[in-house]
Design an enzyme around this catalytic site. Sequence first.
Site, short mmCIF file in Angstrom:
data_model
loop_
_atom_site.label_atom_id
_atom_site.label_comp_id
_atom_site.label_asym_id
_atom_site.label_seq_id
_atom_site.Cartn_x
_atom_site.Cartn_y
_atom_site.Cartn_z
CB SER A 1 32.84 28.90 65.64
OG SER A 1 32.14 28.49 66.76
CG HIS B 1 32.83 23.06 64.85
ND1 HIS B 1 32.10 23.48 63.76
CD2 HIS B 1 32.55 23.95 65.85
CE1 HIS B 1 31.43 24.57 64.08
NE2 HIS B 1 31.67 24.87 65.34
CD GLU C 1 31.76 21.29 60.52
OE1 GLU C 1 31.19 21.52 59.45
OE2 GLU C 1 32.24 22.20 61.24
CG ASN D 1 30.06 27.69 62.06
OD1 ASN D 1 28.86 27.43 62.15
ND2 ASN D 1 30.86 27.67 63.10
N1 CAA Z 1 19.60 18.43 76.95
C1 CAA Z 1 18.54 17.61 77.02
N2 CAA Z 1 17.36 17.89 76.45
C2 CAA Z 1 17.25 19.07 75.80
C3 CAA Z 1 18.32 19.98 75.68
C4 CAA Z 1 19.53 19.62 76.30
N3 CAA Z 1 20.59 20.41 76.25
N4 CAA Z 1 17.91 21.07 74.97
C5 CAA Z 1 16.63 20.85 74.65
N5 CAA Z 1 16.23 19.65 75.14
C6 CAA Z 1 14.92 19.04 75.00
C7 CAA Z 1 13.82 20.00 75.41
O1 CAA Z 1 13.65 20.01 76.81
C8 CAA Z 1 12.62 19.41 74.69
O2 CAA Z 1 12.14 18.30 75.42
P1 CAA Z 1 10.54 17.95 75.42
O3 CAA Z 1 10.28 17.45 74.02
O4 CAA Z 1 10.43 16.88 76.46
O5 CAA Z 1 9.86 19.22 75.76
C9 CAA Z 1 13.25 18.90 73.39
O6 CAA Z 1 14.65 18.77 73.63
C10 CAA Z 1 13.02 19.82 72.23
O7 CAA Z 1 13.43 21.12 72.61
P2 CAA Z 1 12.53 22.42 72.46
O8 CAA Z 1 11.10 22.11 72.76
O9 CAA Z 1 13.18 23.51 73.24
O10 CAA Z 1 12.65 22.91 70.97
P3 CAA Z 1 12.82 22.23 69.54
O11 CAA Z 1 11.84 21.16 69.30
O12 CAA Z 1 12.90 23.39 68.60
O13 CAA Z 1 14.25 21.53 69.53
C11 CAA Z 1 16.49 22.06 68.90
C12 CAA Z 1 15.38 22.20 69.94
C13 CAA Z 1 16.94 20.60 68.82
C14 CAA Z 1 17.64 22.91 69.42
C15 CAA Z 1 15.99 22.52 67.49
O14 CAA Z 1 15.33 23.74 67.58
C16 CAA Z 1 17.14 22.67 66.51
O15 CAA Z 1 17.65 21.70 65.96
N6 CAA Z 1 17.54 23.94 66.27
C17 CAA Z 1 18.66 24.25 65.37
C18 CAA Z 1 19.94 24.21 66.16
C19 CAA Z 1 21.12 24.47 65.29
O16 CAA Z 1 21.05 24.81 64.12
N7 CAA Z 1 22.30 24.31 65.93
C20 CAA Z 1 23.55 24.62 65.26
C21 CAA Z 1 23.99 25.99 65.69
S1 CAA Z 1 25.46 26.49 64.88
C22 CAA Z 1 26.67 25.79 65.77
O17 CAA Z 1 26.48 25.13 66.76
C23 CAA Z 1 28.07 25.99 65.25
C24 CAA Z 1 28.80 27.19 65.68
O18 CAA Z 1 30.05 27.09 65.68
C25 CAA Z 1 28.18 28.47 65.97
P1 NAD Z 2 30.72 30.46 76.43
O1 NAD Z 2 31.08 31.88 76.63
O2 NAD Z 2 29.34 29.99 76.73
O3 NAD Z 2 31.69 29.52 77.28
C1 NAD Z 2 33.07 29.70 77.36
C2 NAD Z 2 33.51 29.25 78.75
O4 NAD Z 2 34.92 29.15 78.77
C3 NAD Z 2 33.11 30.24 79.85
O5 NAD Z 2 32.37 29.52 80.83
C4 NAD Z 2 34.44 30.76 80.40
O6 NAD Z 2 34.43 30.97 81.80
C5 NAD Z 2 35.37 29.62 80.04
N1 NAD Z 2 36.77 30.02 79.88
C6 NAD Z 2 37.25 31.11 79.23
N2 NAD Z 2 38.61 31.09 79.26
C7 NAD Z 2 38.98 29.95 79.90
C8 NAD Z 2 40.22 29.35 80.24
N3 NAD Z 2 41.37 29.93 79.89
N4 NAD Z 2 40.22 28.18 80.91
C9 NAD Z 2 39.05 27.56 81.26
N5 NAD Z 2 37.83 28.09 80.96
C10 NAD Z 2 37.80 29.26 80.28
O7 NAD Z 2 31.11 30.12 74.91
P2 NAD Z 2 30.58 28.93 73.97
O8 NAD Z 2 29.41 29.42 73.20
O9 NAD Z 2 30.49 27.69 74.80
O10 NAD Z 2 31.80 28.82 72.95
C11 NAD Z 2 32.96 28.09 73.27
C12 NAD Z 2 33.70 27.74 71.99
O11 NAD Z 2 32.87 26.89 71.19
C13 NAD Z 2 34.06 28.93 71.10
O12 NAD Z 2 35.28 28.66 70.46
C14 NAD Z 2 32.90 28.97 70.12
O13 NAD Z 2 33.23 29.59 68.91
C15 NAD Z 2 32.68 27.47 69.91
N6 NAD Z 2 31.33 27.10 69.45
C16 NAD Z 2 30.25 27.81 69.86
C17 NAD Z 2 28.97 27.42 69.44
C18 NAD Z 2 27.74 28.15 69.87
O14 NAD Z 2 26.68 27.89 69.33
N7 NAD Z 2 27.82 29.04 70.84
C19 NAD Z 2 28.84 26.30 68.61
C20 NAD Z 2 29.99 25.57 68.22
C21 NAD Z 2 31.24 26.00 68.64
#
Ligand code: CAA
Ligand code: NAD
Length: 297
Positions: free
Chosen positions: A127, A148, A160, A198
């Site tokens: 991330s 990503h 990404e 991010n």
């Molecule tokens: N697989 C299959 N289906 C799934 C699922 C999955 N993993 N997760 C959810 N669904 C389904 C649900 O079961 C639901 O199905 P029904 O319509 O049949 O009930 C449907 O998808 C919609 O889900 P929810 O009812 O739970 O909720 P929602 O309408 O709010 O949608 C969401 C969920 C798509 C996640 C939406 O809330 C959303 O887009 N949220 C924003 C997510 C976001 O911003 N993600 C980026 C995070 S940042 C990141 O990832 C980067 C990082 O490095 C940190």
């Molecule tokens: P998580 O803690 O849910 O999963 C990490 C997994 O990696 C765990 O199941 C752990 O057992 C396993 N693991 C750790 N060390 C390992 C190794 N050496 N070999 C094999 N498996 C190992 O974390 P996450 O949220 O899935 O995040 C994973 C990566 O993705 C991070 O770099 C995070 O920044 C990135 N990411 C996270 C998100 C998010 O929304 N959480 C979104 C985009 C990217």
Amino acid sequence: MNIKKVGVVGCGLMGHGIVQVAAQGGCTVIALETEQAYLDKGISRIEKSIAKLASKDVKKGKLTEDQAKDWATEVRGRITGSINREDLADCDLVVEAIVEDLDAKKELFGALGKLCKAETIFASNTSSFPVAEMAVASGRPERFVGLHFFNPVQLMRLVEVVRTDATDEDVYAAARAFGEACGKTPVSCKDTPGFVVNRLLVPYMVQAINMLDRGDASAADIDAAMQLGCGHPMGPLTLTDYVGLDTTLSILEGWCERYPNEPAFGIPDSLRSKVAEGKLGRKTGQGYYTWEGDKKS
Ligand code: CAA
Ligand code: NAD
């Protein structure tokens, strides 16, 4: 360069989704974990998600019951679990999705660089960390990219694709094509902190936490404001719980260490204290909200 066999390291929140979309895209996939229990948990999430997607396609009239069943069986059949790194040796691509810990990622890529065939492309789902540092640790920086994905991987349509100064053009093109095969729209990013999403999203989540900590508004009102006022599918505090407070903290700690003068990268006290208490968000049932399974209670 055609990617047919993919290894995904880490089968947690992100890894299980990457395994699944790669298999949906027609690749043979090996999911690698550290322990069988973690692997079983990830595979079980994949099976539930595949079943959900299949039943949705039936409801929408896109597939018959039989076609959906065949699709689910085919996708599941392309996935194998492993707790043995050597099983990744002949993969065309290895995508790393382990914890957001740079030392752990470097150690992993150092080992993979020695054991994988010379053609294997490496990708990190980090991330926030510099892709170039992991690329150097792998010993093959020209065959290294950032890929990503977004949470939940099965539903979010973006990937990404991060190229460093050392990434070969054909490696970048192959990684982009893989993202497309996974059903995602790729965007090209330079190796900058947080890439595109991010760099914008995490400071926004921090501002929402600061607002809550100051008592400016309640969590529910902050989230409702951004959902109803800006059309976001989730408010920022729900999203922080969804991403994981540990992952959010790791992202910020890495940035604060590297860029101490960047004001957008502060760490809220409540984030530190909740992580210290094991309140990691949706995955532990407690974060800025209380969760019961996948839903807020
Ligand atoms: N697989 C299959 N289906 C799934 C699922 C999955 N993993 N997760 C959810 N669904 C389904 C649900 O079961 C639901 O199905 P029904 O319509 O049949 O009930 C449907 O998808 C919609 O889900 P929810 O009812 O739970 O909720 P929602 O309408 O709010 O949608 C969401 C969920 C798509 C996640 C939406 O809330 C959303 O887009 N949220 C924003 C997510 C976001 O911003 N993600 C980026 C995070 S940042 C990141 O990832 C980067 C990082 O490095 C940190
Ligand atoms: P998580 O803690 O849910 O999963 C990490 C997994 O990696 C765990 O199941 C752990 O057992 C396993 N693991 C750790 N060390 C390992 C190794 N050496 N070999 C094999 N498996 C190992 O974390 P996450 O949220 O899935 O995040 C994973 C990566 O993705 C991070 O770099 C995070 O920044 C990135 N990411 C996270 C998100 C998010 O929304 N959480 C979104 C985009 C990217």
